[in-house]
Motif scaffolding. Structure first.
Motif, PDB file in Angstrom:
ATOM      1  N   GLU A 124       0.789  -1.169   0.095  1.00  0.00           N
ATOM      2  CA  GLU A 124       0.015   0.053  -0.034  1.00  0.00           C
ATOM      3  C   GLU A 124       0.973   1.262  -0.035  1.00  0.00           C
ATOM      4  OE1 GLU A 124      -1.877   1.131   3.716  1.00  0.00           O
ATOM      5  OE2 GLU A 124      -0.614  -0.231   4.695  1.00  0.00           O
ATOM      6  N   PRO A 125       0.288   2.285  -0.313  1.00  0.00           N
ATOM      7  CA  PRO A 125       0.971   3.753  -0.234  1.00  0.00           C
ATOM      8  C   PRO A 125       1.882   3.595   1.320  1.00  0.00           C
ATOM      9  CG  PRO A 125      -0.792   4.157  -1.267  1.00  0.00           C
ATOM     10  CD  PRO A 125      -0.991   2.805  -0.726  1.00  0.00           C
ATOM     11  N   MET A 126       3.240   4.209   1.250  1.00  0.00           N
ATOM     12  CA  MET A 126       3.888   3.997   2.486  1.00  0.00           C
ATOM     13  C   MET A 126       4.478   5.218   2.543  1.00  0.00           C
ATOM     14  SD  MET A 126       4.021   0.862   3.482  1.00  0.00           S
ATOM     15  CE  MET A 126       5.297   0.922   4.738  1.00  0.00           C
ATOM     16  N   VAL A 127       4.931   5.749   3.991  1.00  0.00           N
ATOM     17  CA  VAL A 127       5.549   6.856   4.138  1.00  0.00           C
ATOM     18  C   VAL A 127       6.928   6.503   5.131  1.00  0.00           C
ATOM     19  CG1 VAL A 127       5.388   8.998   5.729  1.00  0.00           C
ATOM     20  CG2 VAL A 127       3.671   8.264   3.971  1.00  0.00           C
ATOM     21  N   GLY A 128       8.069   7.006   4.782  1.00  0.00           N
ATOM     22  CA  GLY A 128       9.153   6.848   5.599  1.00  0.00           C
ATOM     23  C   GLY A 128       9.170   7.774   6.641  1.00  0.00           C
ATOM     24  N   LEU A 129       9.424   7.540   7.878  1.00  0.00           N
ATOM     25  CA  LEU A 129       9.543   8.430   9.028  1.00  0.00           C
ATOM     26  C   LEU A 129      10.874   9.046   8.954  1.00  0.00           C
ATOM     27  CD1 LEU A 129       7.377   6.315  11.622  1.00  0.00           C
ATOM     28  CD2 LEU A 129       6.539   7.765  10.099  1.00  0.00           C
ATOM     29  N   PRO A 130      10.900  10.422   9.792  1.00  0.00           N
ATOM     30  CA  PRO A 130      12.287  10.778   9.896  1.00  0.00           C
ATOM     31  C   PRO A 130      13.224  10.245  10.541  1.00  0.00           C
ATOM     32  CG  PRO A 130      10.533  12.436  10.606  1.00  0.00           C
ATOM     33  CD  PRO A 130       9.950  10.942  10.327  1.00  0.00           C
ATOM     34  N   GLY A 131      14.564  10.082   9.786  1.00  0.00           N
ATOM     35  CA  GLY A 131      15.597   9.500  10.402  1.00  0.00           C
ATOM     36  C   GLY A 131      16.374   8.591   9.212  1.00  0.00           C
ATOM     37  N   SER A 132      15.630   7.350   9.081  1.00  0.00           N
ATOM     38  CA  SER A 132      16.167   6.493   8.277  1.00  0.00           C
ATOM     39  C   SER A 132      15.143   5.665   7.986  1.00  0.00           C
ATOM     40  CB  SER A 132      17.301   5.888   9.075  1.00  0.00           C
ATOM     41  OG  SER A 132      17.287   4.365   8.605  1.00  0.00           O
ATOM     42  N   VAL A 133      15.311   4.963   6.651  1.00  0.00           N
ATOM     43  CA  VAL A 133      13.946   4.193   6.347  1.00  0.00           C
ATOM     44  C   VAL A 133      14.261   2.881   7.175  1.00  0.00           C
ATOM     45  CG1 VAL A 133      13.628   5.267   4.172  1.00  0.00           C
ATOM     46  CG2 VAL A 133      15.135   3.145   4.362  1.00  0.00           C
ATOM     47  N   VAL A 134      15.124   2.073   7.559  1.00  0.00           N
ATOM     48  CA  VAL A 134      15.523   0.930   8.196  1.00  0.00           C
ATOM     49  C   VAL A 134      14.543   0.661   9.244  1.00  0.00           C
ATOM     50  CG1 VAL A 134      17.153  -0.596   9.556  1.00  0.00           C
ATOM     51  CG2 VAL A 134      17.919   0.863   7.160  1.00  0.00           C
ATOM     52  N   HIS A 135      13.506  -0.294   8.992  1.00  0.00           N
ATOM     53  CA  HIS A 135      12.503  -0.627  10.225  1.00  0.00           C
ATOM     54  C   HIS A 135      11.951   0.664  10.432  1.00  0.00           C
ATOM     55  CE1 HIS A 135      13.784  -4.806  10.007  1.00  0.00           C
ATOM     56  NE2 HIS A 135      14.825  -4.590  10.468  1.00  0.00           N
ATOM     57  N   ASN A 136      11.631   1.574   9.606  1.00  0.00           N
ATOM     58  CA  ASN A 136      11.001   2.913  10.132  1.00  0.00           C
ATOM     59  C   ASN A 136      10.163   3.631   9.050  1.00  0.00           C
ATOM     60  OD1 ASN A 136      10.924   5.034  12.082  1.00  0.00           O
ATOM     61  ND2 ASN A 136      12.340   6.093  10.954  1.00  0.00           N
ATOM     62  N   THR A 137       9.152   2.660   8.464  1.00  0.00           N
ATOM     63  CA  THR A 137       8.091   3.288   7.594  1.00  0.00           C
ATOM     64  C   THR A 137       6.939   2.678   7.836  1.00  0.00           C
ATOM     65  OG1 THR A 137       8.163   1.482   6.042  1.00  0.00           O
ATOM     66  CG2 THR A 137      10.044   2.994   5.600  1.00  0.00           C
ATOM     67  N   VAL A 138       5.847   3.405   7.515  1.00  0.00           N
ATOM     68  CA  VAL A 138       4.433   3.017   7.842  1.00  0.00           C
ATOM     69  C   VAL A 138       3.576   3.113   6.765  1.00  0.00           C
ATOM     70  CG1 VAL A 138       4.829   3.727  10.371  1.00  0.00           C
ATOM     71  CG2 VAL A 138       3.959   5.308   8.660  1.00  0.00           C
ATOM     72  N   GLY A 139       2.578   2.519   6.995  1.00  0.00           N
ATOM     73  CA  GLY A 139       1.234   2.870   5.828  1.00  0.00           C
ATOM     74  C   GLY A 139       0.928   4.241   6.035  1.00  0.00           C
ATOM     75  N   VAL A 140       0.496   4.561   4.595  1.00  0.00           N
ATOM     76  CA  VAL A 140       0.266   5.994   4.820  1.00  0.00           C
ATOM     77  C   VAL A 140      -0.924   6.428   5.936  1.00  0.00           C
ATOM     78  CG1 VAL A 140      -1.420   6.056   2.846  1.00  0.00           C
ATOM     79  CG2 VAL A 140      -0.378   8.274   3.274  1.00  0.00           C
ATOM     80  N   SER A 141      -1.910   5.769   6.006  1.00  0.00           N
ATOM     81  CA  SER A 141      -2.820   5.916   7.077  1.00  0.00           C
ATOM     82  C   SER A 141      -2.240   6.448   8.491  1.00  0.00           C
ATOM     83  CB  SER A 141      -3.824   4.791   7.238  1.00  0.00           C
ATOM     84  OG  SER A 141      -3.290   3.712   7.477  1.00  0.00           O
ATOM     85  N   SER A 142      -1.234   5.767   8.708  1.00  0.00           N
ATOM     86  CA  SER A 142      -0.621   6.003  10.098  1.00  0.00           C
ATOM     87  C   SER A 142       0.079   7.333  10.249  1.00  0.00           C
ATOM     88  CB  SER A 142       0.417   4.919  10.423  1.00  0.00           C
ATOM     89  OG  SER A 142      -0.090   3.602  10.469  1.00  0.00           O
ATOM     90  N   ALA A 143       0.451   8.012   9.145  1.00  0.00           N
ATOM     91  CA  ALA A 143       1.137   9.213   9.007  1.00  0.00           C
ATOM     92  C   ALA A 143       0.192  10.541   8.733  1.00  0.00           C
ATOM     93  CB  ALA A 143       2.387   9.155   8.196  1.00  0.00           C
TER      94      ALA A 143
END
Ligand code: SF4
Lengths: 169, 416
Positions: free
Chosen positions: B265-284
């Motif tokens: 699904e569409p994803m968003v990378g959270l600030p800092g690094s993408v390693v184990h740090n991205t979420v589905g767009v609904s969470s962001a």
């Protein structure tokens, strides 16, 4: 190419911030030496002598691509042998001419102050006090040539392939 | 030997060895060397007295262009003089041939199947979309390879990705990558290879987004299998796929992972690094933003500009937001002009810039300490795009455009 030297022992995951703290990166090179391992081994830089060997655990040099390996060369460390060396850091070791080997099991083979004999050409490491040995990936002839020349750019200069450098180099 | 991965086969072929194994150190010939504008900066430059083959060197000015100050101006002048002196005819100077190195390496192309290419930028694994073993190296090493024509690599183990199915609408290769980065994390010392039944449905641009982003999970080499899609790409450019390399049937992998593309699904990378740090767009979704950027070597393609235009047609960028759009090359910019895309973007209030790395590394429109940005570029480390306190989220170009309109992170599917 053989190196024999007194051993200093370090643990796992020694990162580039411990070797070259960020706050020193933009200081003059002569000053940078003073801060090597200041956080994990304060005072060590005053005790280490040319030709000494660093023995460490897993993933040595993890972190950034900053030229931290060069500081160990500048401190005239004879060799670095670790259970494993971070890949980027190993690349920097070769390119700045620091003899370095990843040998699984080497960390538990030494106590501080013992004497190590290292041959990067054959990949062998020996504890001269206990006689135990371990071996890692030997350097190829091309890598040894970089080491003998004192680094990549020095090798180019030696081969007459460098005409000039930027003023900061 | 017949049990090697694609990467291993290319490295073996370039080091005249029958077989290589993870852990080996190999000295390899290099087919193409790509110095960039940065190499010619005073602090990085060391001038070799000769180059191994001027026809195997491509000089690209892309990171900080057009020259914004005197220091860069002098570096570019030094680069031009060096190319001329060495007889290097392939120089992408500021002008109509200008573009981000990895975009040009794929589009011209300079990366060729089965070959080896090195460049000073860490996202050089991008060229693996063309079945080329491409790798970023340090500035002194690049000078060395220009002079000698070879370098060395430590052979990593390979993770194989079997892709099946197809991406749902409004889901992109960027989302697929962010999904992989969250699920599998870092790939230190590993190569990533992609194949599987989904390949015919993945365009060259999509493949390149994926291979480029592999730098963000610290992969060594990233590589796609050669297939009809690549063959067509090369044929359209008068080239052939002759050197292409497939993995041996019994190649040894560290792991084989199957990915069903329809599950992404569409994803968003959270600030800092993408390693184990991205979420589905609904969470962001709903996180306010005031800066937005579409571009970089990963997502400055015509497809990205089309995605953005589809969202922005008949809409306005929020007055709270600056949306910067930087095409990956001037050729892409021109194509977008002919398609009417640039007009759509500008009418919506986006700022379309000349091609360069631009905001990706903070060279333009640098972020301030309280800025919150969403970008379709490559990297979101603290300080990457300006001030270390600025927050950088990553998403597809469609997600960035939708968020720029909403003034907050938004689900592109609601803007269809
Ligand atoms: S666009 Fe960004 S990641 Fe790509 S080459 Fe330029 S600075 Fe590097």
């Amino acid at each position: 190419m053989e190196i024999t030297g007194r051993v200093w022992c370090f643990g796992d995951d020694v990162n580039t911030d411990l070797i070259q703290p960020m706050h020193t990166v933009f200081k003059p090179v002569e000053e940078q030496h003073r801060y090597v391992f200041e956080a994990n081994r304060p005072g060590w830089v005053n005790l280490v002598e040319p030709g000494d060997v660093i023995v460490a655990g897993r993933n040595f040099g993890t972190g950034s691509s900053r030229p931290a390996a060069k500081l160990l060369v500048d401190l005239r460390i004879g060799a670095l042998v670790c259970d494993s060396i971070n890949w980027l850091f190993f690349r920097n070791c070769v390119n700045f001419a620091l003899p370095a080997l990843s040998c699984h099991g080497v960390a538990r083979m030494f106590a501080e102050g013992q004497t190590a004999r290292i041959d990067v050409g054959t990949g062998s490491v020996q504890n001269l006090e206990t006689g135990s040995r371990v071996s890692g990936q030997p350097w190829t002839a091309e890598l040894l040539d970089i080491l003998r020349a004192g680094g990549l750019l020095e090798q180019l200069a030696r081969d007459g392939l460098l005409v000039g450098r930027g003023t900061d180099e | 030997m017949a049990d090697m991965t694609m990467t291993e086969k290319i490295l073996a072929g370039h080091s005249d060895r029958e077989a290589i194994r993870p852990g080996d150190i190999v000295v390899t010939k290099v087919d193409t060397v790509v110095p960039l504008d940065m190499n010619f900066y005073d602090s990085m430059w060391a001038e070799p007295s000769k180059v191994f083959d001027p026809d195997r060197i491509v000089v690209i000015f892309d990171h900080v262009v057009p020259a914004p100050n005197r220091g860069v101006g002098e570096a570019l002048e030094r680069g031009r003089a060096f190319a001329k002196k060495m007889g290097i005819s392939r120089l992408h100077d500021v002008g109509p041939d200008q573009g981000i190195c990895h975009q040009l390496i794929a589009d011209v192309p300079y990366a060729m199947p089965g070959e080896m290419l090195v460049c000073v930028d860490s996202h050089t694994c991008s060229g693996g979309a063309l079945n080329c073993a491409a790798r970023g190296i340090g500035a002194p090493e690049l000078i060395y390879v220009m002079a000698k024509g070879f370098t060395w690599f430590q052979v990593g183990e390979t993770v194989r990705y079997e892709l099946s199915g197809s991406l749902r609408s409004h889901v992109t290769a960027k989302d697929l990558f962010l999904h992989l980065a969250d699920r599998y994390g870092a790939h230190v010392g590993q190569n990533m290879e992609f194949g599987g039944s989904a390949l015919p449905g993945l365009t060259m641009d999509q493949r390149r987004t994926l291979t480029t982003m592999c730098a963000e999970v610290s992969a060594e080499f990233a590589m796609f299998e050669p297939d009809e899609v690549l063959e067509r790409h090369l044929r359209e450019r008068g080239r052939s796929m002759d050197g292409g390399v497939l993995p041996d049937p019994d190649a040894v992998y560290a792991e084989v992972r199957s990915i069903e593309l329809a599950s992404v699904e569409p994803m968003v990378g959270l600030p800092g690094s993408v390693v184990h740090n991205t979420v589905g767009v609904s969470s962001a979704a709903g996180t306010p933003i005031n800066r937005a950027f579409i571009g970089s070597c990963a997502n400055g393609t015509v497809a990205d500009l089309r995605e953005a235009a589809a969202v922005l047609t008949g809409r306005r960028v929020s007055p709270e937001v600056t949306l910067f759009i930087t095409p990956g090359s001037q050729a892409i910019y021109q194509q977008a002009v002919h398609e009417g895309i640039i007009a759509t973007l500008a009418d919506a209030g986006a700022v379309v810039t000349v091609s360069s790395c631009g905001m990706c590394a903070g060279f333009q429109n640098s972020l301030g300490p309280t800025d919150v940005c969403i970008a379709s570029s490559t990297r979101n480390f603290a300080g990457r795009m300006g001030h270390p306190d600025a927050q950088i989220y990553l998403g597809s170009s469609g997600t960035v455009a939708a968020s720029a309109v909403a003034g907050a992170i938004a689900d592109v599917r609601e803007f269809a």
